[in-house]
Design a protein around this motif. Structure first.
Motif, PDB file in Angstrom:
ATOM      1  N   GLN A 114       0.940  -0.992  -0.045  1.00 34.36           N
ATOM      2  CA  GLN A 114       0.041   0.093   0.045  1.00 34.36           C
ATOM      3  C   GLN A 114       0.904   1.265   0.004  1.00 34.36           C
ATOM      4  N   TYR A 115       0.556   2.176  -0.787  1.00 29.64           N
ATOM      5  CA  TYR A 115       1.346   3.527  -1.049  1.00 29.64           C
ATOM      6  C   TYR A 115       0.462   4.723  -1.094  1.00 29.64           C
ATOM      7  N   VAL A 116       1.118   5.881  -1.169  1.00 33.07           N
ATOM      8  CA  VAL A 116       0.677   7.206  -1.623  1.00 33.07           C
ATOM      9  C   VAL A 116       1.845   8.131  -1.847  1.00 33.07           C
ATOM     10  N   PHE A 117       1.552   8.887  -2.687  1.00 33.80           N
ATOM     11  CA  PHE A 117       2.556   9.868  -3.080  1.00 33.80           C
ATOM     12  C   PHE A 117       2.568  11.170  -2.481  1.00 33.80           C
ATOM     13  N   VAL A 118       3.391  11.791  -1.969  1.00 29.17           N
ATOM     14  CA  VAL A 118       3.524  13.379  -1.422  1.00 29.17           C
ATOM     15  C   VAL A 118       3.934  13.978  -2.473  1.00 29.17           C
ATOM     16  N   HIS A 119       3.167  15.189  -2.746  1.00 31.50           N
ATOM     17  CA  HIS A 119       3.696  16.039  -3.678  1.00 31.50           C
ATOM     18  C   HIS A 119       4.986  16.867  -3.369  1.00 31.50           C
ATOM     19  N   PRO A 120       5.797  16.941  -4.376  1.00 34.86           N
ATOM     20  CA  PRO A 120       7.058  17.958  -4.347  1.00 34.86           C
ATOM     21  C   PRO A 120       6.906  19.077  -3.546  1.00 34.86           C
ATOM     22  N   LYS A 121       5.842  19.801  -3.844  1.00 37.39           N
ATOM     23  CA  LYS A 121       5.557  21.017  -3.118  1.00 37.39           C
ATOM     24  C   LYS A 121       5.700  20.845  -1.396  1.00 37.39           C
ATOM     25  N   SER A 122       5.512  19.774  -0.957  1.00 45.01           N
ATOM     26  CA  SER A 122       5.389  19.556   0.396  1.00 45.01           C
ATOM     27  C   SER A 122       6.603  18.813   0.990  1.00 45.01           C
ATOM     28  N   THR A 123       7.474  18.649   0.003  1.00 53.85           N
ATOM     29  CA  THR A 123       8.988  17.796   0.564  1.00 53.85           C
ATOM     30  C   THR A 123      10.225  18.342   0.282  1.00 53.85           C
ATOM     31  N   GLY A 124      10.142  19.707  -0.130  1.00 56.05           N
ATOM     32  CA  GLY A 124      11.230  20.286  -0.576  1.00 56.05           C
ATOM     33  C   GLY A 124      11.761  20.108  -2.086  1.00 56.05           C
ATOM     34  N   GLY A 125      10.666  19.596  -2.990  1.00 59.37           N
ATOM     35  CA  GLY A 125      10.924  19.512  -4.429  1.00 59.37           C
ATOM     36  C   GLY A 125      11.387  17.747  -4.721  1.00 59.37           C
ATOM     37  N   VAL A 126      11.169  17.290  -3.797  1.00 53.99           N
ATOM     38  CA  VAL A 126      11.226  15.598  -4.231  1.00 53.99           C
ATOM     39  C   VAL A 126       9.822  15.067  -4.077  1.00 53.99           C
ATOM     40  N   LEU A 127       9.682  14.116  -4.910  1.00 54.72           N
ATOM     41  CA  LEU A 127       8.364  13.223  -5.070  1.00 54.72           C
ATOM     42  C   LEU A 127       8.562  12.143  -4.144  1.00 54.72           C
ATOM     43  N   LEU A 128       7.786  12.193  -2.967  1.00 52.94           N
ATOM     44  CA  LEU A 128       8.013  11.240  -2.177  1.00 52.94           C
ATOM     45  C   LEU A 128       6.865  10.150  -1.953  1.00 52.94           C
ATOM     46  N   GLU A 129       7.186   8.904  -2.066  1.00 55.55           N
ATOM     47  CA  GLU A 129       6.130   7.836  -2.069  1.00 55.55           C
ATOM     48  C   GLU A 129       6.241   7.112  -0.442  1.00 55.55           C
ATOM     49  N   LEU A 130       5.147   7.128   0.180  1.00 51.30           N
ATOM     50  CA  LEU A 130       5.018   6.368   1.472  1.00 51.30           C
ATOM     51  C   LEU A 130       4.528   5.127   1.449  1.00 51.30           C
ATOM     52  N   ILE A 131       5.255   4.058   1.946  1.00 48.81           N
ATOM     53  CA  ILE A 131       4.699   2.884   1.778  1.00 48.81           C
ATOM     54  C   ILE A 131       4.363   2.353   3.295  1.00 48.81           C
ATOM     55  N   GLN A 132       3.502   1.326   3.305  1.00 51.77           N
ATOM     56  CA  GLN A 132       2.702   0.707   4.662  1.00 51.77           C
ATOM     57  C   GLN A 132       3.950  -0.306   4.958  1.00 51.77           C
ATOM     58  N   GLY A 133       4.437  -0.093   6.251  1.00 51.20           N
ATOM     59  CA  GLY A 133       5.390  -1.355   6.693  1.00 51.20           C
ATOM     60  C   GLY A 133       6.524  -0.912   7.565  1.00 51.20           C
TER      61      GLY A 133
END
Length: 133
Positions: A114-133
């Protein structure tokens, strides 16, 4: 509460087979199987890299996000994925703190995670994927 850890680095490539030639034949990584993720319109290969992994991502459709990424920026690092102990709680904290998600819905990935992506505007310009586990 356990801390997030790097799960993998996603690399957008034009050809997974060509990229595997470098990572496996040249560097000696073990050749992984390929998986298609229809809703993301990609084909991926996950390479072991110690305690984390490298995800090679190839577009299967010219209109997919990966195809558009490569068209705009060329091949290269697409995202960094962090494994978090409680994905739903992490998503809720992001929303409460005014963070932006690429999509509100938690998705199912190539290996069933299970995952979701966090927009780069919220992470300092990096696309961040968060994964359950």
């Amino acid at each position: 509460m356990s801390k997030p850890r790097v799960d993998h680095i996603g690399i957008a490539v034009r050809s997974v087979e060509k990229a595997l030639g470098f990572y496996c034949d040249t560097l000696g990584a073990e050749k992984p199987g390929l998986t298609t993720v229809p809703h993301e319109r990609v084909r991926v290969a996950m390479l072991s890299a110690g305690e984390s992994r490298i995800e090679l991502i190839e577009a299967t459709d010219q209109d997919s996000p990966i195809a558009k990424f490569i068209e705009k920026r060329g091949e290269g690092i697409h995202h960094i994925a962090l494994r978090v102990p409680d994905l739903e709680a992490a998503v809720e904290r992001i929303k409460v703190q005014g963070g932006r998600l690429v999509t509100e819905e938690i998705q199912t990935g190539a290996e069933g995670y299970q995952y979701v992506f966090v927009h780069p505007k919220s992470t300092g310009g990096v696309l961040l994927e968060l994964i359950q586990g």
